[in-house]
Design a protein around this motif. Structure first.
Motif, PDB file in Angstrom:
ATOM      1  N   TYR A   1      -9.750  18.032  37.882  1.00 45.44           N
ATOM      2  CA  TYR A   1      -9.112  17.744  36.590  1.00 45.44           C
ATOM      3  C   TYR A   1     -10.094  17.124  35.601  1.00 45.44           C
ATOM      4  O   TYR A   1     -11.018  16.422  35.985  1.00 45.44           O
TER       5      TYR A   1
ATOM      6  N   GLU B   1      -2.191  31.464  38.595  1.00 51.77           N
ATOM      7  CA  GLU B   1      -2.410  31.359  37.158  1.00 51.77           C
ATOM      8  C   GLU B   1      -1.103  31.450  36.375  1.00 51.77           C
ATOM      9  O   GLU B   1      -0.941  30.807  35.331  1.00 51.77           O
TER      10      GLU B   1
ATOM     11  N   HIS C   1       1.955  30.412  37.188  1.00 52.49           N
ATOM     12  CA  HIS C   1       2.734  29.170  37.221  1.00 52.49           C
ATOM     13  C   HIS C   1       1.861  27.926  37.068  1.00 52.49           C
ATOM     14  O   HIS C   1       2.361  26.800  37.052  1.00 52.49           O
ATOM     15  N   ARG C   2       0.535  28.141  36.983  1.00 48.55           N
ATOM     16  CA  ARG C   2      -0.426  27.061  36.754  1.00 48.55           C
ATOM     17  C   ARG C   2      -0.324  25.964  37.809  1.00 48.55           C
ATOM     18  O   ARG C   2      -0.256  24.771  37.498  1.00 48.55           O
ATOM     19  N   VAL C   3      -0.276  26.390  39.067  1.00 44.30           N
ATOM     20  CA  VAL C   3      -0.240  25.438  40.178  1.00 44.30           C
ATOM     21  C   VAL C   3      -1.298  25.818  41.202  1.00 44.30           C
ATOM     22  O   VAL C   3      -1.805  26.953  41.223  1.00 44.30           O
TER      23      VAL C   3
ATOM     24  N   ALA D   1       0.672  21.454  43.527  1.00 46.74           N
ATOM     25  CA  ALA D   1       0.597  20.606  42.327  1.00 46.74           C
ATOM     26  C   ALA D   1       0.077  21.410  41.141  1.00 46.74           C
ATOM     27  O   ALA D   1      -0.527  22.475  41.283  1.00 46.74           O
ATOM     28  N   SER D   2       0.284  20.879  39.954  1.00 44.90           N
ATOM     29  CA  SER D   2      -0.264  21.478  38.744  1.00 44.90           C
ATOM     30  C   SER D   2      -1.782  21.499  38.814  1.00 44.90           C
ATOM     31  O   SER D   2      -2.399  20.578  39.345  1.00 44.90           O
ATOM     32  N   ASN D   3      -2.380  22.553  38.254  1.00 40.47           N
ATOM     33  CA  ASN D   3      -3.835  22.589  38.190  1.00 40.47           C
ATOM     34  C   ASN D   3      -4.347  22.043  36.854  1.00 40.47           C
ATOM     35  O   ASN D   3      -5.542  22.118  36.565  1.00 40.47           O
ATOM     36  N   GLU D   4      -3.430  21.493  36.051  1.00 41.55           N
ATOM     37  CA  GLU D   4      -3.816  20.961  34.743  1.00 41.55           C
ATOM     38  C   GLU D   4      -3.698  19.443  34.673  1.00 41.55           C
ATOM     39  O   GLU D   4      -4.442  18.799  33.938  1.00 41.55           O
ATOM     40  N   GLU D   5      -2.757  18.872  35.431  1.00 37.05           N
ATOM     41  CA  GLU D   5      -2.587  17.421  35.447  1.00 37.05           C
ATOM     42  C   GLU D   5      -2.555  16.939  36.888  1.00 37.05           C
ATOM     43  O   GLU D   5      -1.853  17.519  37.723  1.00 37.05           O
TER      44      GLU D   5
END
Length: 322
Positions: free
Chosen positions: A322, A264, A266-268, A294-298
């Motif tokens: 996503y 959470e 580093h949002r990966v 990888a990113s968990n947002e994009e």
């Protein structure tokens, strides 16, 4: 040269060890037909979660086996009333149409008409009697499958856990309504089909086969090492004992259970568990590589070398995140 191997026992780990030994050989002119039976065994695909596919506790309580194969695809049930086949074929000679024709010719000798369906099934009178899976080796390719003949469908229903979404896609309500034992349709047994499979093998490939004793193969040190691998806790269960699916979906190419471990801060995506009955193992491995870290947002970019079908698989899995 056509080689024939017929297993003399029903231990699934020894049977799969012999199969994988045969697949490892560099014999450019030898096509092998391997026939074998497993005693009360649920076989799952390489990427599947055993606890989502099988009632493991009940199976083991009843003296059965869980086995994980090295190919993709879904869970199937083996018992002494059925028979399994493997084609181990040098890569330049590999021909799925020809290999399927061996199975279909053998079944046709009983007066039964068959058809190929979907990704890997063979049907008779609209119901599945054979599921097949495939993999590529360094020197040879593998095509193997199960032939339902006198299988205990009640045991199949007790041990297998097909997902409701998969049943709904087939428009039916149970495992029983999707499959058929060939013994229900003709005088087929797991004994009398063996010579017919051998005859069909020789007819399709236009040569006589030479039998290699199973006992000779099963005693090889290489086979014993493979036996240890395929019967190990690490191969059968890995980290799935702690697995709880957080996202599940059924797509045209197969089903997916997905769990993510998110960093959470580093949002990966720190790590993931991905269970699927997809037949394309390479694209699933690539998806794991794309998502880990990888990113968990994009979503990460899909590599340019992916084909249309691979892009669809990736897009479908990404849609769960996503």
């Amino acid at each position: 040269m056509l080689r024939l191997v017929v297993s003399s026992q029903t231990n699934p780990y020894l049977n799969v060890a012999v199969e994988n030994y045969l697949l490892s050989l560099n014999e450019p002119d030898t096509i092998t037909l391997y026939l074998w039976k497993n005693h009360r065994t649920v076989v799952i695909g390489k990427n599947q979660n055993p606890f989502a596919e099988c009632n493991v506790d009940l199976l083991e309580h009843d003296g059965g086996y869980l086995m994980r194969r090295s190919t993709g695809g879904g869970a199937v049930f083996h018992d002494d009333g059925n028979i399994n086949f493997s084609f181990v074929v040098p890569r330049p000679l590999y021909d799925q149409t020809r290999q399927f024709s061996v199975l279909q010719r053998a079944v046709a000798s009983y007066g039964l008409t068959t058809e190929l369906s979907g990704r890997n099934d063979v049907l008779c009178q609209g119901r599945k009697f054979s599921g097949n899976a495939f993999s590529k080796g360094r020197y040879q390719n593998l095509h193997h499958g199960t032939i339902l003949i006198q299988g205990n469908v009640e045991d199949m229903q007790r041990y297998l856990r097909p997902k409701p979404a998969k049943l709904q896609r087939h428009g039916v309500q149970s495992v029983h309504s999707r499959v058929v034992n060939l013994s229900e349709l003709a005088d087929v047994t797991s004994q009398n089909i063996v010579p017919r499979l051998i005859d069909a093998f020789e007819q399709v490939y236009g040569d006589r086969s030479v039998e290699q004793p199973f006992s000779e193969l099963s005693q090889l040190a290489e086979v014993q090492q493979l036996y240890d691998r395929y019967s190990s806790e690490a191969w059968l269960f890995g980290s799935w004992r702690q697995f709880q699916a957080q996202q599940s979906a059924q797509f045209d190419w197969g089903g997916v259970d997905l769990q993510l471990d998110i960093d959470e801060e580093h949002r990966v995506i720190r790590s993931l568990q991905l269970a699927t009955d997809a037949l394309n193992l390479s694209v699933i491995d690539r998806v794991r590589q794309l998502l880990e870290g990888a990113s968990n947002e994009e979503p990460p970019a899909i590599p340019h070398d992916f084909g249309e079908e691979e892009r669809q698989v990736v897009s479908d899995i990404f849609s769960l995140i996503y």
